[in-house]
Design a protein around this motif. Structure first.
Motif, PDB file in Angstrom:
ATOM      1  N   LEU A 103       1.319  -0.865  -0.218  1.00  0.00           N
ATOM      2  CA  LEU A 103      -0.025   0.250   0.133  1.00  0.00           C
ATOM      3  C   LEU A 103       0.922   0.944   0.221  1.00  0.00           C
ATOM      4  N   SER A 104       1.987   1.489   0.525  1.00  0.00           N
ATOM      5  CA  SER A 104       2.899   2.037   0.461  1.00  0.00           C
ATOM      6  C   SER A 104       3.646   3.130  -0.281  1.00  0.00           C
ATOM      7  N   HIS A 105       4.035   1.579  -1.450  1.00  0.00           N
ATOM      8  CA  HIS A 105       4.823   1.148  -2.573  1.00  0.00           C
ATOM      9  C   HIS A 105       4.214   1.362  -3.275  1.00  0.00           C
ATOM     10  N   ILE A 106       2.932   0.973  -3.432  1.00  0.00           N
ATOM     11  CA  ILE A 106       2.278   0.953  -5.231  1.00  0.00           C
ATOM     12  C   ILE A 106       2.149   2.154  -6.110  1.00  0.00           C
ATOM     13  N   PRO A 107       1.242   3.194  -4.962  1.00  0.00           N
ATOM     14  CA  PRO A 107       1.575   4.507  -6.246  1.00  0.00           C
ATOM     15  C   PRO A 107       3.060   4.771  -6.335  1.00  0.00           C
ATOM     16  N   MET A 108       4.117   4.578  -5.737  1.00  0.00           N
ATOM     17  CA  MET A 108       5.307   4.528  -6.357  1.00  0.00           C
ATOM     18  C   MET A 108       5.897   4.360  -7.014  1.00  0.00           C
ATOM     19  N   ALA A 109       5.094   2.458  -8.252  1.00  0.00           N
ATOM     20  CA  ALA A 109       5.496   1.619  -8.870  1.00  0.00           C
ATOM     21  C   ALA A 109       5.070   2.452 -10.448  1.00  0.00           C
ATOM     22  N   PHE A 110       3.669   3.163 -10.242  1.00  0.00           N
ATOM     23  CA  PHE A 110       2.571   3.330 -11.163  1.00  0.00           C
ATOM     24  C   PHE A 110       2.570   5.009 -11.509  1.00  0.00           C
ATOM     25  N   PRO A 114       4.308  12.360 -10.659  1.00  0.00           N
ATOM     26  CA  PRO A 114       4.047  12.843  -9.978  1.00  0.00           C
ATOM     27  C   PRO A 114       2.729  14.406 -11.010  1.00  0.00           C
ATOM     28  N   GLY A 115       1.746  14.077 -10.872  1.00  0.00           N
ATOM     29  CA  GLY A 115       0.933  14.754 -11.189  1.00  0.00           C
ATOM     30  C   GLY A 115      -0.582  13.774 -11.753  1.00  0.00           C
ATOM     31  N   ASP A 116       0.074  12.215 -11.740  1.00  0.00           N
ATOM     32  CA  ASP A 116      -1.067  11.489 -11.704  1.00  0.00           C
ATOM     33  C   ASP A 116      -1.886  11.423 -10.645  1.00  0.00           C
ATOM     34  N   PRO A 162      -0.030   7.860  -1.623  1.00  0.00           N
ATOM     35  CA  PRO A 162      -0.315   8.559  -2.721  1.00  0.00           C
ATOM     36  C   PRO A 162       0.913   9.827  -2.771  1.00  0.00           C
ATOM     37  N   LYS A 163       0.287  10.868  -1.737  1.00  0.00           N
ATOM     38  CA  LYS A 163       0.788  11.888  -1.745  1.00  0.00           C
ATOM     39  C   LYS A 163       2.797  11.862  -1.833  1.00  0.00           C
ATOM     40  N   ASN A 211       7.246  -5.469  -8.757  1.00  0.00           N
ATOM     41  CA  ASN A 211       8.720  -6.283  -8.945  1.00  0.00           C
ATOM     42  C   ASN A 211       9.985  -5.514  -8.659  1.00  0.00           C
ATOM     43  N   LYS A 212       9.706  -4.807  -9.712  1.00  0.00           N
ATOM     44  CA  LYS A 212      10.764  -4.392 -10.323  1.00  0.00           C
ATOM     45  C   LYS A 212      11.312  -3.336  -9.054  1.00  0.00           C
ATOM     46  N   LEU A 213      10.194  -2.457  -9.121  1.00  0.00           N
ATOM     47  CA  LEU A 213      10.597  -1.583  -7.189  1.00  0.00           C
ATOM     48  C   LEU A 213      11.378  -2.116  -6.196  1.00  0.00           C
ATOM     49  N   MET A 214      10.573  -2.938  -6.318  1.00  0.00           N
ATOM     50  CA  MET A 214      11.300  -3.465  -5.120  1.00  0.00           C
ATOM     51  C   MET A 214      12.777  -4.390  -4.627  1.00  0.00           C
TER      52      MET A 214
END
Length: 389
Positions: A106-113, A116-118, A134-135, A262-265
């Protein structure tokens, strides 16, 4: 030297649990009376004995202390078998990944997808990390109000077309924390149509499908036709198997989305501790023994809570699912944070203000069903004596 935190930390509100902890200390120091604390959903029900034994045995194995670069093959097999037996969902090996609890994802999913501005669509009220992650990724948020008159379901028709077209990611969670509401099949069918039409990734947080009380058992998002085309699901061991401290969860669904995550983590961290994975395997193997008894216990606690608080003059709607009670505050009060403070100061009872879960929570407080029967009865007596409701 002057040290300055990154601006992104401004997106993190002061943790409500920390504030509540301080308020508890002050109350006890002033009155000498212990606070009956319903604020945090940390289960006091121990896991199945086999889970503790599997964890202890694996912790003694030297092999457990190697880096976990991927899920243990036996962990993946156990999850695949469980999803097929429990939900009727077949999972390929590249359609699942283990997690150190759902909070990690839940913490990292916005970082993967999200760039900024999405735009991310978040239900309101919501589990707090939904509004923070998301923020931290620099994304914007559109809150989708969950109204009581709509059964606390997302109203897709209330989302403006221009918002839907811009949205990249959407958080959805039923059974819902904090409201305790479930969603019918028709909701998921509409959700999938909405996501396909607007090309939105659906993240379904399925932490409470094993804690549905008076209806048919909870389903997986992937049980619905077309779900795998638009999104993925998180399923946690914390609530269903009382493994909150032994962090373990799974992400399952669309293989492209799984690959991106997976690529991010793989750059950030390793997989869950092998001994915890062994404990998770045991939990799934004994789910047929443990989960029905766990569900019945939370249902019993729910019924006792509703009965006792009704005797105190507070008529609260019983939740359909989860381990929480979403209690509407009495009409004479206008603010849930203020009311929560009154509960503490006048009765030594601590809930969590609905505003901790978003603006739509202003007329509610949330109680976690994690206290003994004696404490529940005592809390209701204190509230009645203090004439709060």
């Amino acid at each position: 030297m002057n040290f300055t935190a990154a601006k992104r930390l401004n997106a993190i509100d002061s943790p409500s649990f920390s504030e509540l902890f301080e308020a508890k200390k002050q109350y006890t120091g002033k009155t000498g009376q212990e606070v009956i604390d319903f604020s945090i959903g940390s289960s006091n029900i121990p896991p199945h004995e086999s889970v503790k034994k599997a964890l202890a045995d694996a912790a003694l194995s030297d092999q457990s202390y190697q880096y976990s670069l991927s899920a243990l093959p036996e962990t993946a097999e156990a999850v695949q078998k469980w999803y097929k037996n429990r939900y009727g969902v077949e999972l390929a090996s590249d359609e699942l990944v283990t997690l150190k609890g759902s909070q990690e994802a839940l913490s990292h999913i916005p970082m993967a997808f999200c760039d900024p501005g999405d735009l991310v669509l978040i239900p309101d009220p919501y589990y707090p990390i939904y509004g923070t992650a998301p923020k931290l990724a620099g994304a914007d948020i559109f809150f989708m109000p969950l109204k009581e008159e709509n059964g606390y379901l997302i109203d897709f028709e209330a989302i403006p077309d221009e918002v839907a077209r811009k949205a990249k990611l959407m958080y959805v969670s039923y059974p819902n924390n904090p409201t305790g509401k479930t969603a019918p099949d028709s909701f998921y069918e509409q959700l999938i149509r909405f996501a396909k039409k607007n090309e939105i990734i659906v993240l379904h947080d399925n932490a409470y499908s094993e804690l549905v009380f008076d209806q048919k058992p909870g389903k997986s998002f992937l049980s619905y036709e077309g779900a795998r085309e638009v999104g993925f699901e998180l399923n946690s061991f914390s609530k269903s198997y009382s493994m909150g401290g032994a962090r373990l969860a799974v992400m399952v669904g669309n293989r492209e989305l799984i690959s991106c995550y997976n690529k991010l983590m793989n750059m950030i961290d390793f997989q869950a501790f092998g001994a915890v994975q062994k404990a998770g395997i045991s939990a799934l193997e004994h789910a047929h023994e443990f989960v029905p008894a766990l569900r019945q216990e939370y249902k019993r606690r729910r019924d006792l809570f509703i009965e006792q608080f009704r005797k105190a003059g507070w008529d609260i709607e019983a939740p359909e699912a989860t381990m929480f009670v979403w209690a509407k505050i009495p009409d004479q009060y206008t603010d849930s944070a203020q009311f929560n403070q009154i509960l503490l100061e006048r009765a030594g009872v601590l809930a969590n203000a609905g505003t901790s879960f978003g603006n739509e929570g202003n007329r509610h407080v949330r109680f976690a069903l994690v206290r003994s029967d004696k404490e529940v009865i005592e809390a209701a007596c204190r509230i009645k004596k203090a004439q709060i409701v």
